[in-house]
Enzyme design. Structure first.
Site, PDB file in Angstrom:
ATOM      1  N   HIS A  58       0.799  -1.249   0.032  1.00 48.45           N
ATOM      2  CA  HIS A  58      -0.038  -0.114  -0.146  1.00 48.45           C
ATOM      3  C   HIS A  58       1.017   1.221   0.006  1.00 48.45           C
ATOM      4  CE1 HIS A  58      -3.819  -2.199   1.639  1.00 48.45           C
ATOM      5  NE2 HIS A  58      -3.665  -2.125   0.238  1.00 48.45           N
ATOM      6  N   ASP A  60       0.745   3.949   1.487  1.00 46.50           N
ATOM      7  CA  ASP A  60       1.027   4.823   2.899  1.00 46.50           C
ATOM      8  C   ASP A  60       1.883   4.014   3.551  1.00 46.50           C
ATOM      9  OD1 ASP A  60      -1.131   2.987   2.983  1.00 46.50           O
ATOM     10  OD2 ASP A  60      -1.660   3.902   4.939  1.00 46.50           O
TER      11      ASP A  60
HETATM   12 ZN    ZN Z   1      -2.443  -1.123   4.342  1.00 49.00          ZN
END
Ligand code: ZN
Length: 255
Positions: A58, A60
């Site tokens: 991901h 982030d």
């Molecule tokens: Zn995540």
């Protein structure tokens, strides 16, 4: 010499963390949500970045990798199953692999569910576990790429860690997680104690992690889907634990 760590916030509510070996001066960032806060932490500590250990793909958790790699020429270690979606990967790892950070050694545990290839890094000598978005304090990650049964199995692997293992997770969600957990187990004394502590830490603008695995086992409803009180609370007596887990996760999604 024991590992040292430095925890800090990135983006809105992501945690960044550095793990440092004082003997060899090697330093790993666990995930790299953003370059600037990692660099600020390096400046504060005087440590030099040698490795980035990635838990999952991901953005982030990976947004700072390229900039940090450019600057520090650090090694990037990532889950084999997600390497294609992560920038700058030098080494891929799977269940049971060992990753060295200077003189420190982490064991890789595959913890899929949030993403299909999510991994956690456990430093057994120092009793530190970096669990990304699989387990949160009093919560767990959303089941996005896997299914509930897979996520429950991943949580069981983490639950098997010694009670005095320090758990570092990917987000500061603890207070909201506690509010939800109380709807499942309003009478859980360990949860009430954790709430008091978290309210105090939040008022002092301090992070609520790391927590100990023993505390999570006693108060985190997502680790307690096979505990009779929790099974009763969600009205699923006689059902397999992963279904109880799935029901709790559903309720949290709707909360
Ligand atoms: Zn995540």
């Amino acid at each position: 010499m024991p590992a040292q760590s430095c925890l800090f916030l990135c983006l809105k509510d992501n945690f960044g963390v550095l793990v440092h070996d004082p003997e060899t001066r090697a330093t790993a960032a666990i995930d790299a949500p953003q370059a600037a806060p990692v660099e600020a932490a390096l400046k504060r500590t005087g440590w030099r970045l040698t490795d980035i250990l990635v838990t999952h793909h991901h953005g982030d958790h990976t947004g700072g990798i390229e900039e940090l790699k450019d600057r520090y020429r650090c090694r990037v270690v990532a889950p084999d199953a997600e390497a294609g979606g992560i920038p700058g990967v030098d080494e891929t790892v799977r269940e049971g692999d060992r990753v060295r950070v200077g003189g420190l050694e982490a064991r890789v545990i595959e913890t899929p569910g949030h993403t299909a290839g999510h991994i956690s890094y456990v430093f057994p000598d120092d009793k530190l576990a970096f669990v990304g978005d699989t387990l949160f304090s009093i919560g767990c990650g959303r089941v996005i790429e896997g299914n509930a049964e897979m996520m429950w199995d991943s949580l069981l692997k983490l639950r098997a860690l010694p009670d005095d293992t320090r758990i570092f997770c990917g987000h500061e969600y603890t207070l909201a997680n506690i509010r939800f957990a109380k709807t499942i187990e309003p009478g859980n004394a360990a949860l009430a104690a954790r709430e008091q502590e978290v309210v105090r830490l939040t008022a002092e603008k301090k992070p609520t992690i790391p927590s100990f695995m023993g505390e999570e086992k006693a108060a985190n409803p997502f680790l307690r889907a096979d505990v009779p009180e929790v099974v009763q609370a969600v009205g699923l007596a006689g059902k397999p634990a992963w279904q109880v887990f799935a029901e709790i996760r559903e309720r949290k999604n709707r909360s």
